[in-house]
Design an enzyme around this catalytic site. Structure first.
Site, PDB file in Angstrom:
ATOM      1  N   PHE A  82      -4.433  -4.143  19.447  1.00 42.05           N
ATOM      2  CA  PHE A  82      -3.588  -5.102  18.927  1.00 42.05           C
ATOM      3  C   PHE A  82      -2.126  -4.745  19.390  1.00 42.05           C
ATOM      4  CE2 PHE A  82      -6.538  -4.545  15.036  1.00 42.05           C
ATOM      5  CZ  PHE A  82      -7.187  -5.916  15.441  1.00 42.05           C
ATOM      6  N   TYR A 130       0.920  -1.104   0.064  1.00 44.36           N
ATOM      7  CA  TYR A 130      -0.012  -0.052  -0.127  1.00 44.36           C
ATOM      8  C   TYR A 130       0.777   1.205  -0.095  1.00 44.36           C
ATOM      9  CZ  TYR A 130      -2.974   3.828   1.709  1.00 44.36           C
ATOM     10  OH  TYR A 130      -3.595   4.995   1.959  1.00 44.36           O
TER      11      TYR A 130
HETATM   12  N1  UDP Z   1      -6.172  -0.977  16.466  1.00 43.90           N
HETATM   13  C1  UDP Z   1      -6.555  -1.775  17.343  1.00 43.90           C
HETATM   14  N2  UDP Z   1      -7.583  -2.561  17.382  1.00 43.90           N
HETATM   15  C2  UDP Z   1      -8.586  -2.363  16.166  1.00 43.90           C
HETATM   16  C3  UDP Z   1      -8.315  -1.472  15.329  1.00 43.90           C
HETATM   17  C4  UDP Z   1      -6.832  -0.934  15.086  1.00 43.90           C
HETATM   18  O1  UDP Z   1      -5.800  -1.986  18.208  1.00 43.90           O
HETATM   19  O2  UDP Z   1      -9.512  -3.192  16.131  1.00 43.90           O
HETATM   20  C5  UDP Z   1      -4.987  -0.361  16.352  1.00 43.90           C
HETATM   21  C6  UDP Z   1      -4.128  -0.500  15.306  1.00 43.90           C
HETATM   22  O3  UDP Z   1      -3.237  -1.752  15.511  1.00 43.90           O
HETATM   23  C7  UDP Z   1      -3.211   0.842  15.097  1.00 43.90           C
HETATM   24  C8  UDP Z   1      -4.245   1.708  15.705  1.00 43.90           C
HETATM   25  O4  UDP Z   1      -5.199   1.118  16.429  1.00 43.90           O
HETATM   26  O5  UDP Z   1      -2.208   0.778  16.054  1.00 43.90           O
HETATM   27  C9  UDP Z   1      -4.897   2.676  14.527  1.00 43.90           C
HETATM   28  O6  UDP Z   1      -5.203   1.645  13.494  1.00 43.90           O
HETATM   29  P1  UDP Z   1      -6.159   1.881  12.322  1.00 43.90           P
HETATM   30  O7  UDP Z   1      -6.527   0.615  11.600  1.00 43.90           O
HETATM   31  O8  UDP Z   1      -7.330   2.767  12.810  1.00 43.90           O
HETATM   32  O9  UDP Z   1      -5.227   2.779  11.454  1.00 43.90           O
HETATM   33  P2  UDP Z   1      -3.871   2.822  10.915  1.00 43.90           P
HETATM   34  O10 UDP Z   1      -2.907   3.502  11.748  1.00 43.90           O
HETATM   35  O11 UDP Z   1      -3.518   1.395  10.451  1.00 43.90           O
HETATM   36  O12 UDP Z   1      -3.840   3.405   9.386  1.00 43.90           O
END
Ligand code: UDP
Length: 323
Positions: free
Chosen positions: A206, A139
């Site tokens: 996560f 990506y």
């Molecule tokens: N995250 C999480 N649980 C979830 C979705 C996201 O802990 O169900 C965490 C993810 O690992 C990241 C942060 O939240 O550290 C933001 O993730 P998101 O997918 O919203 O945006 P990204 O930073 O990946 O564009």
């Protein structure tokens, strides 16, 4: 007239709603992830694909397009690792088709949605535009490749462009008429709010063993309406000939951890979340926080909305989500 490609998507539809106050707008979207209902009724809507030269030629023949704003892309890191072909096809090859047709019709103003994922795992606390780009997934690579294409087209064909690198877009329009709606949803704030509304059993965090104060990942959340405002300023700068071949970060400059986001959601809504700790998600950098000083200095843009406002607007949208 402005062509907004991907104007039925989350960020594109918010831009369109604000842009129609100033400009005539044509939206092109294939509706694979976008929503027809999200497109403001004052915009002309064309269902079609940016990878399809005929769809594009029809638009450029029919309307006096002076600039193109390009939001149409696949944007999930994990999916890009599983299916890189989809990302290079949709994000790179289709964008080349769009640019080719633009050049043919002598349309030379372009605003491109890029991403913090171009920086990979930065070794600085605050990322500015001079921070080295080193994507760690297809990506991020697909977006950076297009940035390179734009730089070359600018030199060789006189294309004028602005690249906007978004950090974590969130929130919803303050009318609550449009907002974030992905299927499947993977983003943190909508997931937490869906759990608070009862449509999910729990929120998984996560990873809580990152090298951050509370062990969870830190991100820079930016209100989608602030993003839209930056696009409109960039468009004005481009059309007036003030700026071209520029890259700007768009963030708040403030980092919030996953735990802090969940706590703020609880505070704003008054509802307690059901949270579980889970394994790390592949490809997540510990910390991504932007400096947006460059766009402040050059275009006078600054994020106006804080995390509580982002979550408050998202909450009003999710409570009566319309699509
Ligand atoms: N995250 C999480 N649980 C979830 C979705 C996201 O802990 O169900 C965490 C993810 O690992 C990241 C942060 O939240 O550290 C933001 O993730 P998101 O997918 O919203 O945006 P990204 O930073 O990946 O564009």
């Amino acid at each position: 007239m402005i062509l907004v490609v991907g104007g039925a998507g989350y960020i594109g539809s918010h831009l369109v709603k604000d842009l129609v106050e100033k400009e005539e707008v044509v939206v092109l979207d294939n509706l694979t992830t976008g929503h027809r209902e999200a497109v403001d009724s004052r915009a002309i809507f064309v269902k079609g694909d940016l990878g399809n030269e005929e769809d594009l030629q029809m638009i450029f023949r029919s309307y006096p397009i002076k600039a193109v704003m390009h939001f149409a892309a696949n944007s999930l890191v994990g999916e890009s690792v599983v299916d890189p072909l989809k990302y290079y096809q949709n994000n790179v090859a289709s964008t080349l088709t769009l640019l080719k047709v633009m050049m043919k019709f002598q349309v030379k103003n372009f605003i491109f949605s890029s991403t913090a994922a171009t920086y990979g795992i930065p070794n600085v606390e605050i990322i500015d535009e001079s921070t080295m780009t080193a994507p760690i997934n297809p990506y991020g690579h697909s977006k950076l490749m297009v940035e390179q294409v734009l730089a070359d087209f600018s030199k060789s064909y006189g294309l004028n462009y602005v690249v906007l690198r978004y950090f974590n877009a969130a929130g919803a329009h303050d009318s609550a008429v449009i907002g974030e709606s992905h299927d499947p949803e993977t983003h943190l704030i909508p997931i937490v709010l869906q759990q608070l509304l009862g449509s999910r059993e729990k929120v998984s965090v996560f990873g809580d063993d990152y090298d951050t104060p509370d062990g969870t990942c830190i991100r820079d959340y930016i209100h989608v309406t602030d993003l839209a405002a930056a696009h409109i300023l960039a468009l004005e700068a481009l059309l007036s000939g003030k700026k071209s071949a520029e890259v700007y970060n768009l963030g708040n400059g403030l980092g919030y951890s996953v735990k802090e986001v969940i706590e703020t959601c609880e505070k704003v809504t008054g509802v307690k979340a059901n949270v579980e700790m889970a394994d790390r998600r592949a490809g997540d950098p510990a910390r991504l926080v932007a400096s947006s000083a460059k766009i402040l200095n050059e275009l006078g843009w600054k994020a106006q909305r804080n995390l509580e406002q982002i979550i408050g607007d998202a909450w009003r949208w999710h409570k009566e989500q319309k699509y």
